[in-house]
Design a protein around this motif. Structure first.
Motif, PDB file in Angstrom:
ATOM      1  N   MET A   1       6.032  83.651  20.328  1.00  0.00           N
ATOM      2  CA  MET A   1       4.748  82.973  20.327  1.00  0.00           C
ATOM      3  C   MET A   1       3.770  83.579  21.325  1.00  0.00           C
ATOM      4  SD  MET A   1       5.510  81.041  17.933  1.00  0.00           S
ATOM      5  CE  MET A   1       3.929  80.226  17.838  1.00  0.00           C
ATOM      6  N   SER A   2       4.227  84.385  22.254  1.00  0.00           N
ATOM      7  CA  SER A   2       3.327  85.003  23.233  1.00  0.00           C
ATOM      8  C   SER A   2       2.761  86.327  22.758  1.00  0.00           C
ATOM      9  CB  SER A   2       4.070  85.212  24.557  1.00  0.00           C
ATOM     10  OG  SER A   2       5.153  86.125  24.385  1.00  0.00           O
ATOM     11  N   TYR A   3       3.049  86.728  21.534  1.00  0.00           N
ATOM     12  CA  TYR A   3       2.596  88.034  21.034  1.00  0.00           C
ATOM     13  C   TYR A   3       1.092  88.033  20.799  1.00  0.00           C
ATOM     14  CZ  TYR A   3       1.733  91.756  17.666  1.00  0.00           C
ATOM     15  OH  TYR A   3       1.218  92.852  17.007  1.00  0.00           O
ATOM     16  N   THR A   4       0.444  89.175  21.087  1.00  0.00           N
ATOM     17  CA  THR A   4      -0.968  89.402  20.782  1.00  0.00           C
ATOM     18  C   THR A   4      -1.079  90.625  19.883  1.00  0.00           C
ATOM     19  OG1 THR A   4      -1.238  90.738  22.789  1.00  0.00           O
ATOM     20  CG2 THR A   4      -1.747  88.387  22.939  1.00  0.00           C
ATOM     21  N   GLU A   5      -2.103  90.652  19.030  1.00  0.00           N
ATOM     22  CA  GLU A   5      -2.232  91.692  18.013  1.00  0.00           C
ATOM     23  C   GLU A   5      -2.556  93.058  18.584  1.00  0.00           C
ATOM     24  OE1 GLU A   5      -1.416  91.502  15.023  1.00  0.00           O
ATOM     25  OE2 GLU A   5      -1.150  89.347  14.794  1.00  0.00           O
ATOM     26  N   SER A   6      -2.866  93.162  19.843  1.00  0.00           N
ATOM     27  CA  SER A   6      -3.138  94.471  20.436  1.00  0.00           C
ATOM     28  C   SER A   6      -1.869  95.273  20.692  1.00  0.00           C
ATOM     29  CB  SER A   6      -3.906  94.302  21.755  1.00  0.00           C
ATOM     30  OG  SER A   6      -3.143  93.536  22.686  1.00  0.00           O
ATOM     31  N   ARG A   7      -0.714  94.644  20.629  1.00  0.00           N
ATOM     32  CA  ARG A   7       0.556  95.315  20.890  1.00  0.00           C
ATOM     33  C   ARG A   7       1.239  95.695  19.581  1.00  0.00           C
ATOM     34  NH1 ARG A   7       4.108  91.750  24.704  1.00  0.00           N
ATOM     35  NH2 ARG A   7       3.575  90.130  23.189  1.00  0.00           N
ATOM     36  N   PRO A   8       2.234  96.572  19.611  1.00  0.00           N
ATOM     37  CA  PRO A   8       2.969  96.922  18.382  1.00  0.00           C
ATOM     38  C   PRO A   8       3.617  95.696  17.754  1.00  0.00           C
ATOM     39  CG  PRO A   8       3.451  98.501  20.122  1.00  0.00           C
ATOM     40  CD  PRO A   8       2.669  97.391  20.758  1.00  0.00           C
ATOM     41  N   ARG A   9       3.689  95.695  16.434  1.00  0.00           N
ATOM     42  CA  ARG A   9       4.239  94.532  15.732  1.00  0.00           C
ATOM     43  C   ARG A   9       5.729  94.348  15.984  1.00  0.00           C
ATOM     44  NH1 ARG A   9       0.627  91.025  12.820  1.00  0.00           N
ATOM     45  NH2 ARG A   9       2.234  90.695  11.257  1.00  0.00           N
TER      46      ARG A   9
ATOM     47  N   VAL B   1       8.698  86.612  -0.263  1.00  0.00           N
ATOM     48  CA  VAL B   1       8.384  87.888   0.362  1.00  0.00           C
ATOM     49  C   VAL B   1       6.955  87.853   0.878  1.00  0.00           C
ATOM     50  CG1 VAL B   1       8.231  90.383   0.015  1.00  0.00           C
ATOM     51  CG2 VAL B   1       9.967  89.064  -1.206  1.00  0.00           C
ATOM     52  N   CYS B   2       6.748  88.380   2.073  1.00  0.00           N
ATOM     53  CA  CYS B   2       5.408  88.557   2.627  1.00  0.00           C
ATOM     54  C   CYS B   2       4.982  89.988   2.312  1.00  0.00           C
ATOM     55  CB  CYS B   2       5.409  88.301   4.136  1.00  0.00           C
ATOM     56  SG  CYS B   2       3.784  88.449   4.899  1.00  0.00           S
ATOM     57  N   TRP B   3       4.193  90.153   1.267  1.00  0.00           N
ATOM     58  CA  TRP B   3       3.857  91.490   0.775  1.00  0.00           C
ATOM     59  C   TRP B   3       2.860  92.209   1.684  1.00  0.00           C
ATOM     60  CZ3 TRP B   3       6.817  93.546  -2.828  1.00  0.00           C
ATOM     61  CH2 TRP B   3       7.528  92.700  -3.682  1.00  0.00           C
ATOM     62  N   GLU B   4       1.947  91.489   2.292  1.00  0.00           N
ATOM     63  CA  GLU B   4       0.934  92.098   3.166  1.00  0.00           C
ATOM     64  C   GLU B   4       0.985  91.432   4.533  1.00  0.00           C
ATOM     65  OE1 GLU B   4      -2.930  93.001   1.076  1.00  0.00           O
ATOM     66  OE2 GLU B   4      -2.062  91.599  -0.374  1.00  0.00           O
ATOM     67  N   PRO B   5       1.937  91.821   5.373  1.00  0.00           N
ATOM     68  CA  PRO B   5       2.116  91.108   6.647  1.00  0.00           C
ATOM     69  C   PRO B   5       1.122  91.492   7.735  1.00  0.00           C
ATOM     70  CG  PRO B   5       3.738  92.850   6.447  1.00  0.00           C
ATOM     71  CD  PRO B   5       2.968  92.845   5.161  1.00  0.00           C
ATOM     72  N   TYR B   6       0.328  92.556   7.535  1.00  0.00           N
ATOM     73  CA  TYR B   6      -0.512  93.059   8.615  1.00  0.00           C
ATOM     74  C   TYR B   6      -1.985  92.705   8.436  1.00  0.00           C
ATOM     75  CZ  TYR B   6       3.724  95.903   8.672  1.00  0.00           C
ATOM     76  OH  TYR B   6       5.030  96.328   8.652  1.00  0.00           O
ATOM     77  N   VAL B   7      -2.266  91.653   7.703  1.00  0.00           N
ATOM     78  CA  VAL B   7      -3.666  91.269   7.479  1.00  0.00           C
ATOM     79  C   VAL B   7      -4.340  90.931   8.802  1.00  0.00           C
ATOM     80  CG1 VAL B   7      -5.166  89.599   6.353  1.00  0.00           C
ATOM     81  CG2 VAL B   7      -3.176  90.502   5.138  1.00  0.00           C
ATOM     82  N   ASP B   8      -3.673  90.179   9.652  1.00  0.00           N
ATOM     83  CA  ASP B   8      -4.248  89.812  10.942  1.00  0.00           C
ATOM     84  C   ASP B   8      -4.266  90.977  11.927  1.00  0.00           C
ATOM     85  OD1 ASP B   8      -4.507  87.263   9.947  1.00  0.00           O
ATOM     86  OD2 ASP B   8      -2.603  86.564  10.801  1.00  0.00           O
TER      87      ASP B   8
END
Length: 636
Positions: free
Chosen positions: A325-333, A361-368
């Motif tokens: 839960m502490s992840y931010t989108e600026s870091r690697p997934r 299935v999550c087909w497009e997981p990198y939308v955010d």
């Protein structure tokens, strides 16, 4: 002397046909290698010739083996025939990276590592990897298509996945070596680029018995160098750190302790390290490791398993993942997930994947993630990926749904050229913009984001060329009546046959893991008890319904695969009463008494202590339930 012919034989002697090796030598002398064109979309000459042999179907699929031509050697084919394989041993060095960290005293080394584009690898590697999960996905990998064959279609790790999960460059120069490195050349490279002595280099390669060095050796000799050391020592330590880094991550081999010295050549000029396509090389290396692990006799899986595990977390978040839960989108997934070892068995994961629906299935997981890391254009590249002597095909046209497009029937996968044609492969890679999928090849976008749509004829085609189900039906843990018929019959009179059938029944339900309901375990124990007791008509008695008390609900038939739910009678609620004693019906040789309908369960009240309870009358038309209160033992 008789004159000789062109083949070297005399005119009087009978001529013999040349051997196969002689023919190959002659062809090799006359042959001129053409310039290959690797574009599978525009050039269909990579398809097999129509006169080539078409293989017959395999048990459990594929029906048409023109695509999966080596499936008879695949581990999934062995599993379908009843041969199982234990979970693979995983090569994961996530914990070793923490043994050599770059702190403030080594800032000069960190600056060079940061410019190389490999700095994210120092923090995003998972320390643990799940053996059942990765082994189950490895069983679905098909080398010909370099994709995972799921129940609903193909999926794979793309260059977009590598760029988003690891944040390392996927464009740049192709990583290639002119030829495999010999031990003598490896010793010379260690002396030149790491500053070791000839004796130290020879001793290390002799201990590894290959042109490799141990990861422990690199840490012991170079991890103590700081910014206060000389410039040469800092340069040697930087090269050693980068070699240690790629040996623990991108190019982790199955030795589990060493790294090939040949990668040290990539760090000769430290200013050029960032110009390589590290992500493409990592993906090619992982493709080859997955391909090798599909053979039944292989027991180990190498490559960068953090990439594979994070890819599974991203696309199947409801099944396996545990988000941070502490992840931010600026870091690697890769840092978005908390790696953990799932408690399920390998068979349980297989069955979960066999039952997997397209909606899970999550087909497009990198939308955010697109704001920080947009989709790279090279992800649409269709061609070959190369890492040294490893060349693997890359087919984005087979996984259009992962890019948000409707999946169509893809063209036949092409066979990659030999790795010795490195110059041609490098030229092809440098012109990758000429080999991306066109708008026409991509087709139409899905009507809804992440819907995973496909054309109507896709699944019919996929059923013919794929092996969708890995676990055979007769070996599933929660199997049905049809699967039960494949077990050895327990009608035989020998106790060994009954014991074997009961043990097989219990083994199957135990292997299903803890996800199954209590009713499944109770049904298996009830049927195993009937087998061991010798009541051959247990199955027949299941077909006769027995009414349950109105105050208790009857379980759903879907949750009781071993017996009919109508035969299960729940006892009245009582805290002190023992569980009901199930009395089996008499054998088939005893004629049952005539009855207009099945009688209700016989409830026998507990008799006085001085009076012996009468024997209850048995009825063969239904399983009779007798409630007996246990006699309490007097305290002395």
């Amino acid at each position: 002397m008789p004159p000789r012919t062109r083949g070297g034989y005399t005119s009087d002697a009978p001529r013999r046909r040349p051997t196969g090796s002689e023919c190959r030598r002659r062809v090799h002398l006359r042959e001129v290698d053409p310039v290959p064109d690797l574009d599978p979309v525009e050039h269909p000459q990579h398809d097999r010739d129509e006169t080539e042999e078409v293989f017959e179907g395999a048990p459990g699929g594929p029906i048409d083996r023109s695509i999966l031509r080596s499936f008879h050697k695949h581990v999934a084919a062995k599993i379908w025939l009843g041969e199982d394989r234990a979970p693979l041993k995983l090569v994961n060095h996530g914990a070793k990276l923490q043994l050599w960290e770059l702190d403030m005293e080594r800032s000069r080394i960190y600056e060079t590592v940061h410019r190389s584009g490999l700095a994210p690898l120092t923090s995003c590697s998972h320390r643990v990897a799940s053996r059942p999960m990765l082994s189950a996905f490895c069983e679905r990998w098909q080398p010909e298509t370099t994709t995972f064959h799921m129940p609903f279609g193909e999926m794979t790790i793309t260059l977009d996945d590598v760029a988003s999960i690891l944040h390392i460059p996927v464009t740049g120069s192709m990583i290639s070596f002119p030829q495999p490195l010999r031990v003598d050349d490896a010793n010379a490279l260690l002396v030149e680029l790491l500053g070791t002595t000839d004796v130290e280099a020879s001793r290390e390669t002799e201990q590894c018995r290959s042109p490799s060095v141990r990861l422990l050796w690199l840490r012991d000799h170079f991890s103590t160098i700081t910014d206060a050391s000389s410039d040469d020592d800092i340069m040697f330590s930087t090269r050693a750190f980068l070699l240690h880094l790629v040996g623990c991550t991108l190019f982790a081999d199955k030795s589990a302790t060493s790294v090939a010295v040949v990668y040290l050549e990539l760090f000769r000029d430290l200013s050029m390290v960032g110009s390589y396509a590290w992500g493409a090389a990592c993906l090619a290396y992982l493709y080859r490791q997955l391909t090798t692990a599909t053979r039944f006799e292989v027991r180990q899986l190498g490559g960068y398993l953090t990439l594979l595990q994070a890819w599974i977390y991203e696309h199947f978040p409801e099944m396996f993942s545990s988000p941070d839960m502490s992840y931010t989108e600026s870091r690697p997934r890769a840092l978005r997930w908390r790696p953990h070892v799932i408690p399920d068995s390998l068979q349980s994961v297989r069955e979960r994947l066999d039952r997997l629906q397209i909606s899970e299935v999550c087909w497009e997981p990198y939308v955010d993630h697109r704001a920080e890391h947009p989709l790279p254009d090279i992800a649409w590249y269709s061609g070959c990926l190369k890492c040294g002597q490893v060349v693997e095909p890359y087919h984005p046209e087979r996984v259009l749904r992962q890019f948000g497009y409707i999946q169509t029937i893809p063209p036949r996968p092409f066979t990659p050229p030999r790795p010795d044609r490195s110059i041609l492969l490098e030229q092809y890679w440098e012109r990758w913009t000429d080999h991306v999928l066109t708008d026409q090849s991509r087709g139409r976008r899905c009507h809804y984001s992440g819907s995973g749509e496909s054309v109507p004829e896709y699944m019919a085609w996929y059923d013919r060329i794929s092996h969708r189900i890995v676990q055979p039906p007769q070996l599933r843990s929660g199997f049905t009546t049809d699967a039960r018929s494949s077990l050895p019959s327990h009608a035989a009179s020998t106790s060994d046959t009954r014991a074997a059938r009961a043990l097989t029944l219990l083994r199957l339900v135990i292997s299903g893991g803890r996800e199954q309901s209590v009713d499944v375990f109770w049904g298996a124990l009830n049927e195993a008890h009937g087998i061991l007791a010798g009541s051959d008509e247990t199955s027949a008695s299941h077909s006769t319904p027995s009414p349950a008390p109105a105050s208790h609900s009857t379980p759903s038939p879907a949750t009781l695969p071993f017996f009919s739910p109508a035969t299960f009678v729940y006892p009245p609620a009582a805290s002190d009463d023992p569980p009901p004693l199930i009395v089996p019906p008499p054998p088939a040789s005893v004629a049952p008494p005539a009855a207009s309908g099945p009688p209700p369960p016989l409830i026998v009240p507990p008799p006085p202590a001085s009076v012996a309870p009468p024997a209850p009358a048995l009825d063969s038309t239904a399983s009779t339930t007798v409630y007996v209160r246990a006699k309490r033992k007097k305290k002395t």
